[in-house]
Design an enzyme around this catalytic site. Structure first.
Site, mmCIF file in Angstrom:
data_model
loop_
_atom_site.group_PDB
_atom_site.id
_atom_site.type_symbol
_atom_site.label_atom_id
_atom_site.label_comp_id
_atom_site.label_asym_id
_atom_site.label_seq_id
_atom_site.Cartn_x
_atom_site.Cartn_y
_atom_site.Cartn_z
ATOM 1 N N HIS A 104 0.852 -1.181 0.000
ATOM 2 C CA HIS A 104 0.000 0.000 0.000
ATOM 3 C C HIS A 104 0.887 1.229 0.000
ATOM 4 O O HIS A 104 1.935 1.235 0.644
ATOM 5 C CB HIS A 104 -0.905 0.022 1.240
ATOM 6 C CG HIS A 104 -2.057 0.948 1.087
ATOM 7 N ND1 HIS A 104 -1.965 2.298 1.339
ATOM 8 C CD2 HIS A 104 -3.322 0.730 0.650
ATOM 9 C CE1 HIS A 104 -3.130 2.852 1.081
ATOM 10 N NE2 HIS A 104 -3.965 1.938 0.664
ATOM 11 N N ASP A 138 -7.911 -5.631 0.331
ATOM 12 C CA ASP A 138 -8.378 -6.482 -0.767
ATOM 13 C C ASP A 138 -7.945 -7.934 -0.613
ATOM 14 O O ASP A 138 -8.520 -8.820 -1.232
ATOM 15 C CB ASP A 138 -7.870 -5.932 -2.107
ATOM 16 C CG ASP A 138 -8.456 -4.569 -2.404
ATOM 17 O OD1 ASP A 138 -9.646 -4.390 -2.118
ATOM 18 O OD2 ASP A 138 -7.717 -3.697 -2.889
HETATM 19 N N1 CMC Z 1 4.017 -7.837 -4.888
HETATM 20 C C1 CMC Z 1 5.351 -7.838 -5.089
HETATM 21 N N2 CMC Z 1 6.125 -6.731 -5.000
HETATM 22 C C2 CMC Z 1 5.509 -5.573 -4.719
HETATM 23 C C3 CMC Z 1 4.121 -5.481 -4.496
HETATM 24 C C4 CMC Z 1 3.362 -6.676 -4.588
HETATM 25 N N3 CMC Z 1 2.039 -6.655 -4.391
HETATM 26 N N4 CMC Z 1 3.781 -4.197 -4.229
HETATM 27 C C5 CMC Z 1 4.912 -3.491 -4.300
HETATM 28 N N5 CMC Z 1 5.963 -4.308 -4.582
HETATM 29 C C6 CMC Z 1 7.379 -3.947 -4.670
HETATM 30 C C7 CMC Z 1 7.685 -3.209 -5.990
HETATM 31 O O1 CMC Z 1 8.066 -4.106 -6.983
HETATM 32 C C8 CMC Z 1 8.790 -2.290 -5.559
HETATM 33 O O2 CMC Z 1 9.970 -3.047 -5.450
HETATM 34 P P1 CMC Z 1 11.403 -2.387 -5.845
HETATM 35 O O3 CMC Z 1 11.622 -1.295 -4.829
HETATM 36 O O4 CMC Z 1 12.380 -3.505 -5.741
HETATM 37 O O5 CMC Z 1 11.241 -1.838 -7.249
HETATM 38 C C9 CMC Z 1 8.401 -1.880 -4.130
HETATM 39 O O6 CMC Z 1 7.634 -2.983 -3.627
HETATM 40 C C10 CMC Z 1 7.590 -0.583 -4.045
HETATM 41 O O7 CMC Z 1 6.457 -0.716 -4.905
HETATM 42 P P2 CMC Z 1 5.769 0.512 -5.634
HETATM 43 O O8 CMC Z 1 4.972 -0.010 -6.779
HETATM 44 O O9 CMC Z 1 6.773 1.571 -5.915
HETATM 45 O O10 CMC Z 1 4.816 1.036 -4.470
HETATM 46 P P3 CMC Z 1 3.573 2.016 -4.622
HETATM 47 O O11 CMC Z 1 3.378 2.648 -3.308
HETATM 48 O O12 CMC Z 1 3.753 2.893 -5.793
HETATM 49 O O13 CMC Z 1 2.363 1.008 -4.965
HETATM 50 C C11 CMC Z 1 0.549 -0.503 -4.720
HETATM 51 C C12 CMC Z 1 1.397 0.592 -4.050
HETATM 52 C C13 CMC Z 1 -0.660 -0.806 -3.836
HETATM 53 C C14 CMC Z 1 0.046 0.003 -6.077
HETATM 54 C C15 CMC Z 1 1.413 -1.782 -4.912
HETATM 55 O O14 CMC Z 1 1.852 -2.242 -3.656
HETATM 56 C C16 CMC Z 1 0.674 -2.900 -5.650
HETATM 57 O O15 CMC Z 1 0.665 -2.928 -6.893
HETATM 58 N N6 CMC Z 1 0.027 -3.851 -4.890
HETATM 59 C C17 CMC Z 1 -0.770 -4.902 -5.510
HETATM 60 C C18 CMC Z 1 -2.142 -4.364 -5.884
HETATM 61 C C19 CMC Z 1 -3.019 -4.126 -4.683
HETATM 62 O O16 CMC Z 1 -3.151 -4.979 -3.813
HETATM 63 N N7 CMC Z 1 -3.686 -2.956 -4.661
HETATM 64 C C20 CMC Z 1 -4.670 -2.627 -3.633
HETATM 65 C C21 CMC Z 1 -4.243 -1.489 -2.765
HETATM 66 S S1 CMC Z 1 -5.280 -1.354 -1.301
HETATM 67 C C22 CMC Z 1 -6.864 -0.921 -1.892
HETATM 68 C C23 CMC Z 1 -6.938 0.500 -2.276
HETATM 69 O O17 CMC Z 1 -7.079 1.355 -1.376
HETATM 70 O O18 CMC Z 1 -6.889 0.778 -3.455
#
Ligand code: CMC
Length: 426
Positions: free
Chosen positions: A315, A372
């Protein structure tokens, strides 16, 4: 001591002062609205990881502590001691309702839950099998054609009426969107049923209102099912300036109709990185299929050369735990025996959670299960099809979006959302 921050341009040694605005809770904010005028430069913040886009009094999140409050009240208290309708009232009116206020609010929503027959006919234009999120977004935008005068509202009574109208109609439109997607006849809301029960009824009933299931005759919607879905709605009701809310505020900033802004929020929510994750979680658990295959997918999630992500993990704001996920995990345990939760899916989910919470990759990136991750197993037990998971998020979140829309409109200092860019083209 001055409440400001000084930035120095090391190329010229020139310094610039910016005011610090104090928050009532959480981090202070540097007011950089004069940054361009003072320095001739823009700020760059990809994904808005350090940017506050507005002032707000609605929802507070402390991502480090795993804290979420609506209008100052902790989510745990709302989810366990209050109903979703009380939560809606709280978001809209900054106070919980008394008994009379709640009764009036409930009655008004029941009365407003019908939609114009012409709007029902709109669904006929969509292809059979259309995803309910697509038709729900379109139907919500179409609602603006029936209440076009809402574009002009500028007083409290008008805001409240507009908000109650959309909150009341969204479950009906979501249920229509579902029934269209499976080619089933539409079921109209039943005035004798509560907000949450009515939605389950409109999803499940046969024309005439009966809910026959198998050889056991008529099936009644169980209190525990209503309570579980009501809690899910409460947990989704608002979440500060997330991607869909930012979209709603962005559309509001252009002066467009409120229901078109909500429709845009629905579209933004649909993506897998946001609300669409709840549908993706279950699809992913089903794809994994058995606990023996969990390690293989954990390895894929950690592989930088593989796009695979663990859905329901991570998140932007929560870096310790998601309090909504904690409440749902507790609910899942409570419902295990009473609602026939899918034990295979639960075992796979539990194994993923156990491994991930002890794995350096997830620990170092502060990736925890989010809301989720747990909602899908519960919704499946409520016999809600996967394609309706994100529309359920929409139903819960509509009150948040519309409350944020109203707050935006009332804040006379708000401007059109118009960011700049770092131009790297020719
Ligand atoms: N599985 C594997 N690796 C992950 C995941 C995941 N679900 N989420 C983030 N990472 C890794 C990502 O690859 C990155 O690694 P590195 O630093 O080595 O490049 C690091 O963690 C940071 O990720 P980010 O994408 O820069 O983080 P963000 O804050 O931009 O994204 C997120 C947050 C929720 C979009 C992301 O964690 C994600 O895609 N999660 C899966 C989808 C999900 O469950 N979404 C629902 C969010 S909660 C409901 C809502 O309020 O919307």
């Amino acid at each position: 001591m001055k409440n400001s921050i000084t930035m120095t341009d090391n190329r010229t040694d020139k310094s610039y002062d910016f005011d610090i605005l104090n928050a009532t809770r959480g981090p202070s904010v540097v007011d950089i609205s004069t940054f361009y005028a003072k320095t001739g430069m823009f700020t760059y913040d990809n994904g808005f990881t350090s940017t506050a886009s507005c002032k707000s009094e609605i929802t507070f999140i402390d991502g480090e502590k795993g804290e979420l409050r609506y209008r100052g009240i902790e989510i745990e208290e709302l989810a366990t001691k209050h109903t979703y309708l009380e939560t809606c009232y709280l978001l809209l009116n900054s106070k919980l309702p008394n008994k009379t206020e709640l009764k009036e609010f409930d009655l008004e929503l029941r009365h407003r839950s019908l939609v114009h027959e012409n709007l029902r006919h709109l669904f006929a234009a969509f292809p059979a099998g259309a995803h309910p999120m697509a038709t729900l977004s379109a139907a919500t935008a179409a609602l603006s054609t029936f209440y076009y005068d809402h574009i002009e509202i500028a007083n409290e009574d008008g805001y409240q009426e507009m908000a109650r109208r959309i909150i009341a109609k969204i479950p009906t439109l979501a249920a229509f969107a579902f029934r269209h997607s499976i080619g089933a006849p539409f079921i109209h809301p039943d005035i004798d049923r509560s907000y949450t029960e009515n939605f389950l009824y409109m999803i499940r009933a046969y024309p005439g209102g009966k809910m026959h299931r198998g050889v056991n005759g008529e099936h009644k919607i169980k209190e525990i099912e209503i309570k579980a879905l009501d809690t899910i709605f409460t947990l989704h009701a608002d979440h500060e300036q997330n991607a869909s809310t930012t979209t709603v505020r962005g559309v509001a900033s252009t002066g467009a109709h409120p229901y078109v802004a909500i429709s845009s929020g629905i579209s933004a929510l649909w993506g897998r990185a946001h609300g669409g994750a709840n549908e993706s979680v279950i699809k992913q658990l089903e794809m994994i299929g058995s606990v023996d295959r969990v390690n293989e997918f954990i390895a894929r999630a950690k592989d930088p050369n593989d796009d695979f992500r663990l859905m329901g993990f991570g998140h932007r704001v929560y870096k310790n735990f998601d309090p909504r996920a904690k409440i749902l995990k507790g609910l899942q345990d409570q419902l295990k025996d009473e609602l026939n939760l899918d034990s295979n899916l639960m075992e796979i989910a539990q194994k993923i959670e156990k491994i991930a919470l002890n794995d350096e990759y997830f620990i170092s990136r502060k990736l925890y299960p989010n809301i989720d991750f747990y909602s899908g197993v519960i919704l499946t037990a409520l016999q809600i099809p996967k394609s309706m998971f994100t529309p359920i998020f929409v139903i819960g979140r509509t009150v948040g979006w519309i409350t944020q829309w109203i707050e935006f409109k009332k804040d006379k200092s708000m401007k059109i959302a118009r960011p700049r860019q770092l131009y790297l083209g020719k």
